[in-house]
Design a protein around this motif. Structure first.
Motif, PDB file in Angstrom:
ATOM      1  N   ILE A  15     -76.554-111.590  24.238  1.00  0.00           N
ATOM      2  CA  ILE A  15     -77.995-111.552  24.468  1.00  0.00           C
ATOM      3  C   ILE A  15     -78.469-110.112  24.270  1.00  0.00           C
ATOM      4  O   ILE A  15     -77.841-109.156  24.759  1.00  0.00           O
ATOM      5  N   GLY A  16     -79.545-109.948  23.547  1.00  0.00           N
ATOM      6  CA  GLY A  16     -80.055-108.606  23.242  1.00  0.00           C
ATOM      7  C   GLY A  16     -79.761-108.206  21.809  1.00  0.00           C
ATOM      8  O   GLY A  16     -80.442-107.336  21.249  1.00  0.00           O
ATOM      9  N   ASP A  17     -78.722-108.841  21.204  1.00  0.00           N
ATOM     10  CA  ASP A  17     -78.408-108.555  19.804  1.00  0.00           C
ATOM     11  C   ASP A  17     -79.435-109.241  18.898  1.00  0.00           C
ATOM     12  O   ASP A  17     -80.185-110.114  19.346  1.00  0.00           O
ATOM     13  N   THR A  18     -79.440-108.848  17.627  1.00  0.00           N
ATOM     14  CA  THR A  18     -80.335-109.499  16.671  1.00  0.00           C
ATOM     15  C   THR A  18     -79.519-110.276  15.646  1.00  0.00           C
ATOM     16  O   THR A  18     -78.352-109.949  15.385  1.00  0.00           O
ATOM     17  N   VAL A  19     -80.157-111.318  15.099  1.00  0.00           N
ATOM     18  CA  VAL A  19     -79.528-112.096  14.017  1.00  0.00           C
ATOM     19  C   VAL A  19     -80.564-112.301  12.916  1.00  0.00           C
ATOM     20  O   VAL A  19     -81.767-112.336  13.179  1.00  0.00           O
ATOM     21  N   ARG A  20     -80.061-112.426  11.678  1.00  0.00           N
ATOM     22  CA  ARG A  20     -80.961-112.671  10.550  1.00  0.00           C
ATOM     23  C   ARG A  20     -80.942-114.162  10.237  1.00  0.00           C
ATOM     24  O   ARG A  20     -79.894-114.749   9.968  1.00  0.00           O
ATOM     25  N   VAL A  21     -82.119-114.753  10.315  1.00  0.00           N
ATOM     26  CA  VAL A  21     -82.251-116.200  10.105  1.00  0.00           C
ATOM     27  C   VAL A  21     -83.122-116.427   8.874  1.00  0.00           C
ATOM     28  O   VAL A  21     -84.206-115.837   8.754  1.00  0.00           O
ATOM     29  N   THR A  22     -82.621-117.280   7.968  1.00  0.00           N
ATOM     30  CA  THR A  22     -83.365-117.544   6.731  1.00  0.00           C
ATOM     31  C   THR A  22     -83.764-119.004   6.657  1.00  0.00           C
ATOM     32  O   THR A  22     -82.912-119.889   6.775  1.00  0.00           O
ATOM     33  N   LEU A  23     -85.077-119.239   6.503  1.00  0.00           N
ATOM     34  CA  LEU A  23     -85.583-120.591   6.275  1.00  0.00           C
ATOM     35  C   LEU A  23     -86.250-120.573   4.907  1.00  0.00           C
ATOM     36  O   LEU A  23     -87.289-119.928   4.720  1.00  0.00           O
ATOM     37  N   VAL A  42     -82.589-113.871  23.023  1.00  0.00           N
ATOM     38  CA  VAL A  42     -83.106-113.625  24.377  1.00  0.00           C
ATOM     39  C   VAL A  42     -82.497-114.579  25.403  1.00  0.00           C
ATOM     40  O   VAL A  42     -82.707-114.404  26.609  1.00  0.00           O
ATOM     41  N   GLY A  43     -81.771-115.571  24.954  1.00  0.00           N
ATOM     42  CA  GLY A  43     -81.212-116.505  25.939  1.00  0.00           C
ATOM     43  C   GLY A  43     -80.056-117.299  25.383  1.00  0.00           C
ATOM     44  O   GLY A  43     -79.942-117.517  24.174  1.00  0.00           O
ATOM     45  N   VAL A  52     -80.012-123.173  16.593  1.00  0.00           N
ATOM     46  CA  VAL A  52     -80.816-122.047  17.111  1.00  0.00           C
ATOM     47  C   VAL A  52     -82.212-122.566  17.441  1.00  0.00           C
ATOM     48  O   VAL A  52     -82.666-123.568  16.885  1.00  0.00           O
ATOM     49  N   HIS A  53     -82.874-121.885  18.364  1.00  0.00           N
ATOM     50  CA  HIS A  53     -84.229-122.255  18.775  1.00  0.00           C
ATOM     51  C   HIS A  53     -85.108-121.009  18.637  1.00  0.00           C
ATOM     52  O   HIS A  53     -84.768-119.968  19.196  1.00  0.00           O
ATOM     53  N   ALA A  54     -86.182-121.156  17.893  1.00  0.00           N
ATOM     54  CA  ALA A  54     -87.043-119.984  17.660  1.00  0.00           C
ATOM     55  C   ALA A  54     -88.500-120.424  17.591  1.00  0.00           C
ATOM     56  O   ALA A  54     -88.808-121.635  17.620  1.00  0.00           O
ATOM     57  N   GLN A  89     -88.162-113.944  18.766  1.00  0.00           N
ATOM     58  CA  GLN A  89     -87.082-114.260  19.702  1.00  0.00           C
ATOM     59  C   GLN A  89     -86.311-115.491  19.209  1.00  0.00           C
ATOM     60  O   GLN A  89     -86.853-116.343  18.502  1.00  0.00           O
ATOM     61  N   VAL A  90     -85.064-115.553  19.613  1.00  0.00           N
ATOM     62  CA  VAL A  90     -84.269-116.744  19.315  1.00  0.00           C
ATOM     63  C   VAL A  90     -83.387-117.039  20.527  1.00  0.00           C
ATOM     64  O   VAL A  90     -82.920-116.132  21.202  1.00  0.00           O
ATOM     65  N   VAL A  91     -83.235-118.324  20.797  1.00  0.00           N
ATOM     66  CA  VAL A  91     -82.348-118.780  21.869  1.00  0.00           C
ATOM     67  C   VAL A  91     -81.217-119.553  21.209  1.00  0.00           C
ATOM     68  O   VAL A  91     -81.468-120.381  20.320  1.00  0.00           O
TER      69      VAL A  91
END
Lengths: 230, 790
Positions: B565-573, B583-584, B596-598, B550-552
């Protein structure tokens, strides 16, 4: 004899450097007496009336009405004294234009906290007696001068005051209305009401009063009682 | 000048002004308050209107701030870049470096760009020294005014870094560079000497271009610079457009607020000044009739009555301008700090336009009834003044007289119906005063909620530091200093926390730069380990993290990426790319609203840097932190309590502005009521005298007068509270949008039922305050005198 009003060495100055507007005078008015106060303009008639009513305070001397030192009362006590002991009738009626005749008459009773129904009953009784019952729901502006003064008298009597003060009660009336009011005052006096009547009209004084005094330049120039005694 | 001269009409005007002292004073005071409020609001609107642009222009700010490698480009080569085509002015080269100073308490300030300049003045970036003096010798430093804080006064001695033997720098001044070319300034020798292996000294050049309005023009300038120096000599550039964008976003939020108060103030001023002046003329009709009877022309009458209103108004306007300027100064000082602007003053034209508009309004308000009076025929004018009142309001006396209340009260309650226009004016004044109070209270509560919602991790009682030092951002303490990042094994710190008696709950967190598909540049990510709900941001919609994957995100992130909200994103660390579901929508304006908060569990390589700890009830956080520090310090960590965070300067400025403007508007409303009640009482003085002769006591007289405004107060409250509520609901989202975020319910839903009831009573309070003085006068009035009054 019981004195309802006692003025002992009473004087009133509006200007500390000038001559007093009234007095010093001594005056006693008995219970049930009808006193006419006459005199030219500026002689101190209205000042005397104001002092007795507690509307003003003497510069010196003592004013006692119905056993109460009126000159020592504060504003609140003075107001209570007036509504319980005094009824006032003015030359220009001083009715409240936005209140009906019945409401005007009830007002002093309501100010004393008399229940609305009781005040209304007393007002109705007075309106009947004074012949203005048909105007109960009318506004003063629609009445004749004589009728307005009857309303003013009813308002003055609503709390059954010990003393009725009338300041030129016929001064603003036509002859017929003046006659009506004069008869009304005579009736009241005959019913035992103590009255102090300020007037220029000597015939009114003669008809209504059991005693007449004359003020000139603030001093007692004539008192029918003492003259009579003399 | 005939009106104010020694002529007969001049005497009429002067006697009118002197005779009606209360009205004269009320006109002067109402005008003064209205003008002062307008000057304050106007000057703040002007100050917040493109403060960056004005400050930048005044300082001849740098369109491009460039850093060069002094080893690759000589001073002569750099000076030559100032003569490139398109460059209209340049300054430098100045030695520049980055320092991470340590305050006397051992706290670290954030990394500062320090530039060596021998004086603040230059053809480009003419720095504004706000306090103290410029650095005159090595060992002295001037800091950016944005760093000024009670904990960092002039004279503070900072260590340039953690290193042993690091030079000490005494703070000798605070200054503002609109273009933010540096965070600190020292002598060139000092700046050069501070260069180190970690932060080598570079050469800073500042340029103004003939065309710099667009990104493209700035890019062209940068390209020309790159070409003009040896390859690799240009290390980096900063465009003023980026600085401007960040600055404008902050100021844009205040505009709806100031406009709301400005409109309220203007409308109130018009109502009050109109009602006061028209009332003054309206109650003088008999006098007007007499003046006409003795030979005044209609024109004379109009001039006399307009002048009668203008004399106190001129005094009020003059005082209002002075008061407005005095009140605006501290607010502008705060605004300077918020906007980072150089010295702000009340714009000269505000001091001209506001008084001119006020006098125009007064003249207009007086002119209408004066013209009416001028047209009245003499007999009619005298009759209007003497005739008994018409039947207006008699029905109200009949109706209200039936209420089971004391007669003095019912008589007063019906009073306003005799003067519908005057009552409407009074009602509007009370309603607007209530609107102002309701709006201001809601605004203050909302702003405080915004402040409370920021930095939610600081809600924890104790913070423990662990984790690797690189990229450590966690645990920034209020005041700008942050704990020393040390290398401690997070697992051992966690174990120490669990072993520590008094631990109620805790969660770990780390802040890292990540990349998000669809967003250019790095995005700040906060990753949480454990139950992070105690440190969650206020949610605008959706919910906080409840599990893996999840990510806020904040509002700006959704807007920038076109996601919901409900969509997805690709996050790279680092090497780790995860697809996370939004989700929020969080209320988080930090990092330009692009954070972003995950969950930390989604990124295997990430480890917590800090732990936020709640302690059991009855456990002293200080004692807990001391004991935990003893346990984790040997591991390379640390622990400390969280001090309550201070409200942001911007919030404090807005709070102060709201309080001041509300106080003024409420005062003006009260003066409006005062004037109307004075007019009413004067008109009814004979009736009051009759009542007193019949035995109405002073207390009953006061009740009568107060009751005459009570209904207006109640109605004004009933109108004003919903209107103020609606205004708050309208303005706050606009402020949020201007700042680039939606607002959570905690910021919008700030009123509760008892508060609204109390605010409703504000109308009654305003009305009562305005009526108290005339009520006392009426009670004290001599009955015999009142009876003689016509």
């Amino acid at each position: 004899m019981t004195h309802l009003i006692q003025l002992e060495g009473v004087a009133k100055r509006y200007d500390s450097a000038g001559a007093p507007a009234l007095g010093p005078i001594d005056l006693h008015v008995a219970q049930g007496e009808a006193l006419a106060v006459t005199g030219p303009s500026g002689s101190g008639k209205s000042t005397l009336l104001n002092l007795v009513a507690g509307l003003d305070k003497p510069t010196e001397g003592a004013v006692t009405v119905a056993g109460q030192r009126v000159d020592r009362l504060n504003e609140h006590a003075s107001a209570r004294f007036r509504r319980e002991r005094i009824g006032m009738v003015f030359q220009f009626f001083n009715l409240l234009d936005d209140l009906t005749v019945a409401d005007n008459i009830q007002l002093p009773a309501q100010l004393t906290g008399t229940p609305r129904r009781k005040a209304a009953a007393r007002a109705a009784e007075l309106m009947d007696v004074l012949g203005i019952g048909t105007h109960a729901r009318a506004y003063p502006g629609r009445l004749s001068g004589g009728e307005r003064q009857r309303v003013a008298v009813a308002r003055a009597l609503v709390n059954r005051p010990a003393l009725l003060l009338a300041d030129e009660p016929t001064g603003a009336l036509d002859t017929a209305s003046g006659r009506d009011v004069r008869e009304l005052l005579v009736d009241l006096h005959q019913g035992g009401q103590t009255i102090v009547l300020v007037t220029h009209d000597l015939s009114l004084a003669e008809a209504c009063a059991s005693r007449t005094i004359r003020l000139v330049d603030g001093h007692l120039a004539f008192d029918s009682r003492t003259e009579a005694v003399r | 000048m005939r009106l104010f001269g020694t002529g007969a009409l001049g005497r009429v005007v002067r006697s009118g002004v002197g005779r009606r002292r209360v009205q004269t004073v009320v006109i002067a005071l109402a005008t003064m308050m209205a003008v002062a409020a307008a000057v304050v609001a106007g000057s703040l609107i002007v100050a917040s209107d493109a403060p960056f642009d004005r400050a930048f222009a005044k300082q001849r700010g740098a369109h491009i701030t460039a850093q060069f490698d002094p080893a690759k480009a000589s001073t002569a080569q750099l000076k030559a870049t100032g003569r490139l085509p398109g460059v209209t002015a340049s300054a430098g080269p100045y030695p520049s470096t980055t320092i991470r100073p340590v305050d006397p308490q051992g706290g670290h300030l954030s990394a500062l760009t320090l530039v060596g300049r021998s004086h603040p003045h230059a053809d480009v970036d003419d720095v504004d020294l706000k306090s103290g003096r410029w650095a005159a010798k090595p060992g002295e430093v001037v800091l950016s005014a944005s760093l000024a804080a009670p904990t960092l006064p002039l004279g503070t001695v900072l260590k340039a870094s953690d290193d042993q033997g690091s030079p000490r720098l005494k703070v000798v001044g605070f200054a503002v560079s609109a273009g933010r070319t540096a965070d600190a300034w020292a002598t060139p020798e000092q700046a050069g000497a501070l260069g180190s292996k970690d932060g080598p000294a570079t050469s800073q050049m500042l340029y103004r271009l003939d065309s710099a309005g667009t990104k493209k023009q700035i890019a062209a300038g940068r390209k020309a610079l790159t070409a003009a120096v040896p390859s690799g000599a240009l290390l980096g550039t900063q465009s003023y457009l980026d600085t401007k964008r960040a600055a404008d976003r902050g100021t844009a939020a205040t505009i709806p607020f100031l406009v709301a108060f400005g409109v309220l103030g203007t409308v109130m001023s018009v109502i009050i000044v109109s009602s006061v002046t028209s009332g003054a003329v309206g109650t003088s009709l008999r006098r007007i009739g007499i003046l006409k009877a003795i030979g005044c022309t209609p024109r004379d009458i109009v001039r006399a009555y307009v002048a009668q209103a203008l004399i106190p108004a001129v005094v009020g306007v003059a005082l209002g301008v002075v008061l407005g300027n005095l009140l605006a100064v501290p607010l502008l000082d705060d605004t300077e700090q918020v906007y980072g602007s150089p010295s702000l003053t009340v714009a000269w034209w505000v001091n001209l336009v506001v008084p001119a508009a006020a006098l125009f309004l007064v003249s207009l308000a007086a002119l209408i009834p004066a013209l009416r009076a001028g047209r009245l025929c003499t007999v009619e004018a005298i009759a209007v003044g003497r005739a008994p009142r018409t039947g207006r309001g008699q029905w109200a006396h009949r109706a209200v007289g039936r209420l089971p209340l004391p007669r003095a009260v019912t008589y007063g309650l019906a009073g306003p119906f005799a003067h519908p226009v005057r009552t409407a004016g009074m009602l509007l004044a009370v309603a607007f005063g209530t609107v102002a109070a309701t709006f201001a209270l809601g605004l203050t509560a909302s702003l405080n909620a915004v402040g409370d919602a920021a930095d939610p991790e600081e809600r924890a009682a104790v913070t423990a530091i662990g984790g690797p030092p690189d990229g450590a951002h966690g645990g920034t303490r209020p005041g700008g200093a942050d704990p020393r990042p040390r290398s401690a094994d997070p697992a051992k710190v966690r174990a120490a926390i669990e072993a520590q008696p008094g631990t109620a709950s805790y969660y770990g967190m780390t802040k890292n730069d990540v990349t998000v598909t669809g967003v250019s540049g790095p995005v700040k990510a906060t990753l949480y380990q454990g139950d992070s709900r105690p440190g969650s941001y206020e949610m605008i919609s959706g919910h906080w993290l409840t599990g893996a994957g999840q990510v806020v995100v904040p509002t700006r992130f959704l807007e920038r990426t076109g996601t919901r909200i409900g969509d997805t994103v690709r996050v790279t660390l680092g090497e780790d790319t995860q697809t996370l579901r939004i989700v929020g929508e969080a209320f988080d304006t930090s990092d330009d609203g692009l954070s972003v908060h995950a969950g930390l569990a989604d990124f295997a390589a990430a480890e917590p840097q800090v732990f936020q700890i709640e302690v059991d009830a009855g456990v002293s956080p200080e004692e807990y932190a001391r004991k935990l520090a003893e346990a984790v310090t040997p591991l390379g960590g640390n622990a400390m309590t969280n001090a309550p965070s201070r409200q942001e300067n911007m919030i404090l400025v807005l709070d102060a502005m709201a309080a001041l403007l509300t106080l003024m508007l409420v005062s003006v409303a009260g003066l409006g009521v005062l004037n109307s009640v004075v007019l009413d009482t004067r008109e009814r003085v004979h009736d009051v005298g009759v009542c007193k002769a019949l035995g109405m006591s002073p207390r009953q007289t006061v009740s009568l007068v107060l009751a005459s405004v009570a209904g207006i107060g109640v109605l004004g409250g009933l109108i004003g509270v919903p209107a103020g509520f609606a205004l708050h609901r309208f303005v706050l989202p606009m402020m949020g949008h201007a700042a680039g975020t939606n607002l959570p319910p905690s910021v919008l839903q700030v009123y509760d039922a008892p508060q609204l009831v109390l605010l409703g009573l504000a109308g009654v309070v305003i009305a009562m305050l305005g009526a108290t003085l005339p009520a006392a006068w009426a009670a004290k009035a001599r009955t015999a005198t009142a009876l003689r009054t016509e």
